[in-house]
Motif scaffolding. Structure first.
Motif, PDB file in Angstrom:
ATOM      1  N   LYS A 102       0.826  -1.216   0.000  1.00 50.13           N
ATOM      2  CA  LYS A 102       0.000   0.000   0.000  1.00 50.13           C
ATOM      3  C   LYS A 102       0.862   1.270   0.000  1.00 50.13           C
ATOM      4  CE  LYS A 102      -3.765  -2.414   0.475  1.00 50.13           C
ATOM      5  NZ  LYS A 102      -3.971  -3.184  -0.705  1.00 50.13           N
ATOM      6  N   ASN A 103       0.293   2.338  -0.582  1.00 54.72           N
ATOM      7  CA  ASN A 103       0.945   3.659  -0.589  1.00 54.72           C
ATOM      8  C   ASN A 103       2.403   3.573  -1.022  1.00 54.72           C
ATOM      9  OD1 ASN A 103      -1.438   4.926   0.434  1.00 54.72           O
ATOM     10  ND2 ASN A 103      -0.918   4.053   2.414  1.00 54.72           N
ATOM     11  N   ARG A 104       2.626   2.963  -2.173  1.00 54.27           N
ATOM     12  CA  ARG A 104       3.976   2.736  -2.671  1.00 54.27           C
ATOM     13  C   ARG A 104       4.246   3.631  -3.872  1.00 54.27           C
ATOM     14  NH1 ARG A 104       6.739  -2.923  -4.629  1.00 54.27           N
ATOM     15  NH2 ARG A 104       8.650  -1.943  -5.322  1.00 54.27           N
ATOM     16  N   GLY A 105       5.464   4.170  -3.917  1.00 53.76           N
ATOM     17  CA  GLY A 105       5.860   4.975  -5.063  1.00 53.76           C
ATOM     18  C   GLY A 105       7.105   5.787  -4.779  1.00 53.76           C
ATOM     19  N   TRP A 106       7.302   6.819  -5.590  1.00 51.41           N
ATOM     20  CA  TRP A 106       8.482   7.666  -5.435  1.00 51.41           C
ATOM     21  C   TRP A 106       8.213   9.042  -6.049  1.00 51.41           C
ATOM     22  CZ3 TRP A 106       9.758   9.104 -10.280  1.00 51.41           C
ATOM     23  CH2 TRP A 106       9.594   8.181 -11.338  1.00 51.41           C
ATOM     24  N   ALA A 107       9.091   9.981  -5.715  1.00 51.28           N
ATOM     25  CA  ALA A 107       9.041  11.328  -6.305  1.00 51.28           C
ATOM     26  C   ALA A 107      10.463  11.831  -6.479  1.00 51.28           C
ATOM     27  CB  ALA A 107       8.253  12.276  -5.408  1.00 51.28           C
ATOM     28  N   HIS A 108      10.761  12.364  -7.669  1.00 50.23           N
ATOM     29  CA  HIS A 108      12.047  13.010  -7.968  1.00 50.23           C
ATOM     30  C   HIS A 108      11.791  14.496  -8.189  1.00 50.23           C
ATOM     31  CE1 HIS A 108      13.474   8.969  -9.381  1.00 50.23           C
ATOM     32  NE2 HIS A 108      14.655   9.440  -9.042  1.00 50.23           N
ATOM     33  N   TRP A 109      12.686  15.332  -7.712  1.00 50.63           N
ATOM     34  CA  TRP A 109      12.616  16.760  -8.013  1.00 50.63           C
ATOM     35  C   TRP A 109      13.984  17.391  -7.781  1.00 50.63           C
ATOM     36  CZ3 TRP A 109      10.981  14.729  -3.438  1.00 50.63           C
ATOM     37  CH2 TRP A 109      11.409  15.345  -2.264  1.00 50.63           C
ATOM     38  N   ILE A 110      14.155  18.580  -8.368  1.00 55.52           N
ATOM     39  CA  ILE A 110      15.386  19.350  -8.218  1.00 55.52           C
ATOM     40  C   ILE A 110      15.133  20.457  -7.206  1.00 55.52           C
ATOM     41  CG2 ILE A 110      17.069  20.858  -9.365  1.00 55.52           C
ATOM     42  CD1 ILE A 110      17.209  18.020 -10.407  1.00 55.52           C
ATOM     43  N   GLU A 111      16.060  20.600  -6.278  1.00 54.83           N
ATOM     44  CA  GLU A 111      16.021  21.700  -5.321  1.00 54.83           C
ATOM     45  C   GLU A 111      17.444  22.244  -5.269  1.00 54.83           C
ATOM     46  OE1 GLU A 111      15.057  21.705  -0.712  1.00 54.83           O
ATOM     47  OE2 GLU A 111      13.366  20.955  -1.934  1.00 54.83           O
ATOM     48  N   GLU A 112      17.572  23.530  -5.567  1.00 61.17           N
ATOM     49  CA  GLU A 112      18.877  24.152  -5.788  1.00 61.17           C
ATOM     50  C   GLU A 112      19.557  23.348  -6.886  1.00 61.17           C
ATOM     51  OE1 GLU A 112      20.709  24.522  -1.937  1.00 61.17           O
ATOM     52  OE2 GLU A 112      19.137  25.883  -1.248  1.00 61.17           O
ATOM     53  N   ASP A 113      20.740  22.792  -6.669  1.00 60.20           N
ATOM     54  CA  ASP A 113      21.398  22.017  -7.727  1.00 60.20           C
ATOM     55  C   ASP A 113      21.443  20.526  -7.389  1.00 60.20           C
ATOM     56  OD1 ASP A 113      23.140  22.264  -5.621  1.00 60.20           O
ATOM     57  OD2 ASP A 113      24.910  22.586  -6.857  1.00 60.20           O
ATOM     58  N   LYS A 114      20.552  20.084  -6.528  1.00 67.67           N
ATOM     59  CA  LYS A 114      20.538  18.682  -6.069  1.00 67.67           C
ATOM     60  C   LYS A 114      19.270  17.980  -6.562  1.00 67.67           C
ATOM     61  CE  LYS A 114      24.156  19.301  -3.295  1.00 67.67           C
ATOM     62  NZ  LYS A 114      24.683  20.547  -3.756  1.00 67.67           N
ATOM     63  N   LEU A 115      19.414  16.683  -6.825  1.00 64.40           N
ATOM     64  CA  LEU A 115      18.282  15.830  -7.150  1.00 64.40           C
ATOM     65  C   LEU A 115      17.797  15.188  -5.858  1.00 64.40           C
ATOM     66  CD1 LEU A 115      16.511  14.296  -9.298  1.00 64.40           C
ATOM     67  CD2 LEU A 115      18.253  12.495  -9.175  1.00 64.40           C
ATOM     68  N   HIS A 116      16.534  15.358  -5.561  1.00 64.50           N
ATOM     69  CA  HIS A 116      15.932  14.757  -4.377  1.00 64.50           C
ATOM     70  C   HIS A 116      15.055  13.590  -4.823  1.00 64.50           C
ATOM     71  CE1 HIS A 116      16.857  17.954  -1.348  1.00 64.50           C
ATOM     72  NE2 HIS A 116      17.165  18.555  -2.477  1.00 64.50           N
ATOM     73  N   LEU A 117      15.066  12.533  -4.034  1.00 60.51           N
ATOM     74  CA  LEU A 117      14.231  11.367  -4.290  1.00 60.51           C
ATOM     75  C   LEU A 117      13.622  10.913  -2.981  1.00 60.51           C
ATOM     76  CD1 LEU A 117      13.153   8.891  -5.869  1.00 60.51           C
ATOM     77  CD2 LEU A 117      15.378   7.810  -5.499  1.00 60.51           C
ATOM     78  N   GLU A 118      12.300  10.762  -2.979  1.00 65.24           N
ATOM     79  CA  GLU A 118      11.619  10.136  -1.852  1.00 65.24           C
ATOM     80  C   GLU A 118      11.023   8.836  -2.356  1.00 65.24           C
ATOM     81  OE1 GLU A 118      10.324  13.893   0.952  1.00 65.24           O
ATOM     82  OE2 GLU A 118       8.745  12.720  -0.017  1.00 65.24           O
ATOM     83  N   LEU A 119      11.336   7.772  -1.645  1.00 63.77           N
ATOM     84  CA  LEU A 119      10.778   6.447  -1.914  1.00 63.77           C
ATOM     85  C   LEU A 119       9.842   6.142  -0.760  1.00 63.77           C
ATOM     86  CD1 LEU A 119      14.278   4.932  -2.561  1.00 63.77           C
ATOM     87  CD2 LEU A 119      12.530   5.125  -4.323  1.00 63.77           C
ATOM     88  N   TYR A 120       8.629   5.708  -1.042  1.00 68.83           N
ATOM     89  CA  TYR A 120       7.717   5.460   0.060  1.00 68.83           C
ATOM     90  C   TYR A 120       6.940   4.160  -0.150  1.00 68.83           C
ATOM     91  CZ  TYR A 120       4.962   8.221  -3.252  1.00 68.83           C
ATOM     92  OH  TYR A 120       4.406   8.726  -4.387  1.00 68.83           O
ATOM     93  N   CYS A 121       6.620   3.543   0.981  1.00 67.35           N
ATOM     94  CA  CYS A 121       5.868   2.292   0.981  1.00 67.35           C
ATOM     95  C   CYS A 121       5.299   2.070   2.378  1.00 67.35           C
ATOM     96  CB  CYS A 121       6.770   1.119   0.594  1.00 67.35           C
ATOM     97  SG  CYS A 121       5.933  -0.473   0.590  1.00 67.35           S
ATOM     98  N   GLU A 122       3.978   1.882   2.456  1.00 70.73           N
ATOM     99  CA  GLU A 122       3.300   1.545   3.703  1.00 70.73           C
ATOM    100  C   GLU A 122       3.729   2.403   4.895  1.00 70.73           C
ATOM    101  OE1 GLU A 122       3.310  -2.765   4.160  1.00 70.73           O
ATOM    102  OE2 GLU A 122       1.796  -2.891   2.586  1.00 70.73           O
ATOM    103  N   GLY A 123       3.834   3.713   4.662  1.00 71.73           N
ATOM    104  CA  GLY A 123       4.136   4.642   5.742  1.00 71.73           C
ATOM    105  C   GLY A 123       5.614   4.914   5.969  1.00 71.73           C
TER     106      GLY A 123
END
Length: 136
Positions: A102-123
């Motif tokens: 449940k609630n599984r996925g990810w998000a990529h984005w740029i903030e300043e000159d860095k790539l951010h990644l959030e990986l999420y699954c079941e809280g």
């Protein structure tokens, strides 16, 4: 759309073990994964994106078109079949993975000159930050 396309080296990795536990990855594999330095290569050709995550231990490649649902087999990760849909939410490239977890996925984005990644699954949320590869 932000300029995600580049080669990125990992700088920080917070709660990877919690995320892997939520996925059901074995303690032995989690221990190995926590020591691995990963690199991301994000490429775009037309409306198709390819994200390659590479390390000395395992590699994983995903290719998709934004807004088009696709079948994904997370081979080498947790070896599950999921239906994935990647969309833009503001400046974030967000993927929702529908399957057994449940609630599984990810998000990529740029903030300043860095790539951010959030990986999420079941809280559980793993937060990774990458810097541009100096050799590219």
């Amino acid at each position: 759309m932000p300029a995600l396309c580049d080669t990125w080296d990992i700088m920080s990795n917070v709660n990877l073990e919690g995320y892997m536990t939520a996925l059901g990855i074995s303690p032995c594999l989690r221990k190995i994964a926590l020591t691995v330095k990963v690199k991301k290569v994000i490429e775009q050709q037309g409306d198709q994106y390819t994200i390659k995550t590479t390390s000395k231990v395992k590699n994983y490649t995903i290719a998709f078109r934004v807004g088009q649902e696709f079948e994904e087999f997370t081979k080498g990760l947790d070896n599950r079949r999921v239906k994935s849909l990647v969309t833009w939410e503001g400046n974030k490239l967000v993927c929702e993975q529908i399957g057994e977890k449940k609630n599984r996925g990810w998000a990529h984005w740029i903030e300043e000159d860095k790539l951010h990644l959030e990986l999420y699954c079941e809280g559980e949320v793993c937060k990774q930050i990458f810097k541009k590869n100096a050799n590219e």
